[in-house]
Scaffold this active site. Structure first.
Site, PDB file in Angstrom:
ATOM      1  N   ASP A   1      22.232 -72.914 -23.171  1.00  0.00           N
ATOM      2  CA  ASP A   1      22.095 -74.274 -22.653  1.00  0.00           C
ATOM      3  C   ASP A   1      23.093 -75.181 -23.373  1.00  0.00           C
ATOM      4  O   ASP A   1      23.028 -75.338 -24.594  1.00  0.00           O
ATOM      5  CB  ASP A   1      20.664 -74.765 -22.879  1.00  0.00           C
ATOM      6  CG  ASP A   1      20.363 -76.085 -22.180  1.00  0.00           C
ATOM      7  OD1 ASP A   1      21.239 -76.969 -22.156  1.00  0.00           O
ATOM      8  OD2 ASP A   1      19.242 -76.244 -21.668  1.00  0.00           O
TER       9      ASP A   1
ATOM     10  N   SER B   1      13.630 -80.659 -18.578  1.00  0.00           N
ATOM     11  CA  SER B   1      14.518 -81.370 -19.490  1.00  0.00           C
ATOM     12  C   SER B   1      13.738 -82.474 -20.218  1.00  0.00           C
ATOM     13  O   SER B   1      12.755 -82.183 -20.895  1.00  0.00           O
ATOM     14  CB  SER B   1      15.729 -81.905 -18.718  1.00  0.00           C
ATOM     15  OG  SER B   1      16.755 -82.324 -19.593  1.00  0.00           O
TER      16      SER B   1
ATOM     17  N   HIS C   1      21.687 -75.272 -18.348  1.00  0.00           N
ATOM     18  CA  HIS C   1      20.638 -76.286 -18.361  1.00  0.00           C
ATOM     19  C   HIS C   1      20.041 -76.396 -16.960  1.00  0.00           C
ATOM     20  O   HIS C   1      20.709 -76.853 -16.027  1.00  0.00           O
ATOM     21  CB  HIS C   1      21.207 -77.630 -18.806  1.00  0.00           C
ATOM     22  CG  HIS C   1      20.167 -78.670 -19.076  1.00  0.00           C
ATOM     23  ND1 HIS C   1      19.345 -78.641 -20.189  1.00  0.00           N
ATOM     24  CD2 HIS C   1      19.810 -79.774 -18.383  1.00  0.00           C
ATOM     25  CE1 HIS C   1      18.530 -79.675 -20.168  1.00  0.00           C
ATOM     26  NE2 HIS C   1      18.792 -80.383 -19.077  1.00  0.00           N
TER      27      HIS C   1
END
Length: 326
Positions: A263, A136, A292
């Site tokens: 996502d 991320s 995600h």
């Protein structure tokens, strides 16, 4: 590459399940050594290291927003990498996890200097090939650093990997502000606000309590706090200057990007960036489902992402070793 057969095709279920899924234990077999590194005077970051017998390479794992070395994805990847012969170093950004905090120990989405410092220190200490995997926000940092280094990246890294990386920070923050993502937004905003409340007594000029009532989204926080603390001026300028998409074309080392098309926080449209087809050093693995950081497979082993990355690390390491021999 083993095909990905998602356990969940709903992006929110995949994201939530990935966050809470049980992770393998590695600390008993490979005890953890905690080391404080000092990337600049007075600033320390805590690195949790584990080393197998006769490691053949080193792996740095960089967590996401408000994560730490204890994040599930970092712990399971460490276990997989250790089994494959990699010494692993789970990163704690400034002020995250058990990293000490003082007024200069704050982090942002494009802060590459600390990772650069750690990689250089590990290279000096072991002389082994260095890899980095970012998740991320950490993925944005890893990609940005590889692009900043350009040709010099080959002198330091054998390869880097980014998972669910918001390479366009503005687009990701905008997506997270949508009503369907209220659960994630509330969680992040709550943690960020708590960070302000804890640090206000120590640095009231950096973390004033007054603006907290105006913080309802990540954008609000970045505009009122992050941009001011780091001198970006505004959140828009912060996102513009720190997004890794503007550095992708300059990367000159093997780079794996893993992204789910569904996502909820990282719109897949940002992965239409021309560098992903024009730069031969970049390899994108895009799957239809996974949310995600939620790449759970329908069949064992469930942690498909760890298998994918480990296979790529070994393949990249072996190619480099063969090239050095020839």
């Amino acid at each position: 590459m083993r095909p990905f057969q998602p356990l969940f095709k709903n992006s929110h279920l995949a994201t939530i399940a990935g966050n809470f899924w049980p992770r393998p234990e590695s600390e008993r077999r490979w005890p953890v050594t905690d080391t404080l590194y000092e990337p600049e005077p007075g600033v320390q970051i805590l690195i949790c290291s584990q080393t197998p017998d006769r490691p053949h390479a080193e792996l740095i794992l960089v967590h996401g927003l408000e994560g730490s070395s204890e994040s599930g994805y970092a712990r399971s990847m460490a276990a997989a990498a250790l089994n494959a012969g990699f010494a692993t170093h789970r990163y704690n950004m400034r002020g995250c996890g058990a990293s000490p905090w003082h007024r200069n120990a704050n982090y942002h989405s494009g802060q590459t200097g600390d990772l650069l410092h750690l990689a250089r220190e590990r290279q000096r200490a072991s002389g082994l090939p260095i890899f980095a995997v970012g998740y991320s926000l950490g993925g944005n940092i890893v990609l940005k650093l590889a692009g900043e280094l350009a040709e010099q990246g080959r002198e330091l890294f054998a390869g880097v990997c980014a998972v669910s990386a918001p390479i366009d920070l503005a687009a990701s923050v905008e997506a997270t502000a949508k009503p369907r993502n209220i659960l994630y937004r509330r969680r992040f905003v709550k943690k960020l606000k708590e960070r302000v409340r804890v640090r206000n007594p120590l640095a009231p000029d950096l973390f004033p309590l007054g603006p907290l009532d105006q913080v309802h989204t990540i954008y609000d926080f970045d505009d009122l706090y992050t941009a001011k603390i780091f001198g970006f001026g505004t959140a828009d300028n912060y996102y513009r200057t720190q997004s890794s998409n503007q550095f992708l074309e300059h990367i000159r080392i093997p780079t794996l990007l893993v992204q789910a098309k569904d996502d909820p926080m990282v719109p897949f449209a940002m992965y239409s960036h021309p560098a992903l087809t024009q730069n031969p050093h970049l390899h994108l693995v895009a799957v239809d489902h996974g949310g995600h950081l939620g790449f759970l497979d329908r069949h064992p082993p469930r942690l498909w992402l760890d298998t994918l990355i480990t296979d790529w690390l070994l393949e990249t390491r072996n190619k480099a070793a063969s090239a050095n021999v020839s």
